[in-house]
Design an enzyme around this catalytic site. Structure first.
Site: not given
Length: 310
Positions: A118, A149, A173
């Site tokens: 965000y 995301r 990852k």
């Protein structure tokens, strides 16, 4: 922790690290009994390591205290049988430090720390954030880069700088569809840097370039097959790994027709593994998609194991 110990952890942290969902009761409380049951099932099914409270575990729907309780319960269920890598990242720096220190306290083998979401930090700010997190603990850190995301992509040069400056940052990852990017991770960070796929259709391709394994949401449904992709590749059975890659593609596709982990929880509910409950603002997929999920599941799971959706 000495560098030699990092080397030992790096040898063990390979294969399918299963990112377990956080099961809830009908009232929305965490279902710790089912969480333990899922972990036992995963280990029995061949998952090489266990992770909780990553993206699939709905961490943004949990309070920090709940995340600690889930981490502790999972550590107890794992009981040292396989490596344990809880997700400890947050959009809040101090909370990330707190959770990562808690992971160390409960004996986690490593912590999975997501790029803050965000707030879209700069590369310089990301470097400072991860460096401080790494320096706050002695356990290994695996960075989690998921630009779809977080709205921020951790650049390869930033990751390489962190790898160089922080000995306990041992891997990443990459839920990154840019395959050129993930190739350059190993080029810049070294071939012994642990690279995991977080994109289901890249689990097999990443092994081909030297990846350490995968952290795939689909493991929640078919842990044996997802682990076997790595096992087959590691044993030199390339054709078997390729076959599994394509066999799982239809399941992978349907599980991402809505935001993860909504389809996963619907599927696990149909299998009788959990109560299919998410916390708002997340919710189950539409009935139409649930029907599609059910039809695809029949190709992967024994029909008698599937409970009719409500």
């Amino acid at each position: 922790m000495h560098l030699s110990k990092y080397a030992d952890v790096k040898k063990r942290l390979r294969g399918s690290i299963a990112p377990i969902v956080t099961p809830f009761n009908e009232d929305g409380s965490v279902d710790f009994e089912t969480l333990a049951s899922l972990i036992h099932w995963h280990i029995e099914s061949g998952s090489h390591a266990i992770s909780v409270t990553g993206t699939t575990g709905e961490p943004s729907s949990l309070t920090a205290e709940e995340r600690v309780k889930v981490m502790e319960a999972a550590a107890k269920a794992v009981n040292g049988r396989v490596p344990y890598v809880p997700g400890t990242g947050s959009t809040n720096h101090e909370e990330t430090l707190y959770l990562t220190k808690k992971a160390e306290e409960i004996g986690a083998d490593a912590a999975l720390v997501i790029v803050p979401y965000y707030n879209k930090p700069s590369q310089h700010a990301l470097y400072k954030h991860f460096k401080k997190v790494a320096e706050s603990v002695s356990i290994p850190i695996i960075i989690y880069n998921i630009p779809g995301r977080t709205a921020t992509n951790l650049h390869v040069d930033t990751l390489a700088r962190l790898n160089n400056d922080c000995p306990n940052i041992i891997g990443v990852k990459e839920s990154n569809k840019d395959f050129e990017h993930v190739n350059r991770v190993l080029l810049k960070c070294g071939r012994d840097f642990l690279l995991y796929s977080g994109i289901e259709l890249l689990c097999f391709p990443m092994l081909a370039i030297g990846g350490a394994g995968h952290i795939s949401a689909t493991a929640n449904i078919v842990p044996k097959q997802v682990a076997e992709i790595y096992d087959a590749w590691n044993e030199g059975d390339v054709k078997r790994a390729q076959d599994l890659h394509f066999e799982l593609m239809e399941l992978n596709d349907v599980l991402f027709k809505d935001t993860n982990p909504a389809p996963l929880k619907a599927a696990l509910g149909m299998m009788g593994k959990i109560k299919p409950v998410l916390r708002l603002p997340m919710d189950l997929p539409t009935q139409e998609l649930q029907n599609e999920i059910r039809e695809v599941l029949k190709k992967y799971v024994e029909l008698e194991d599937i409970i009719s959706a409500n």
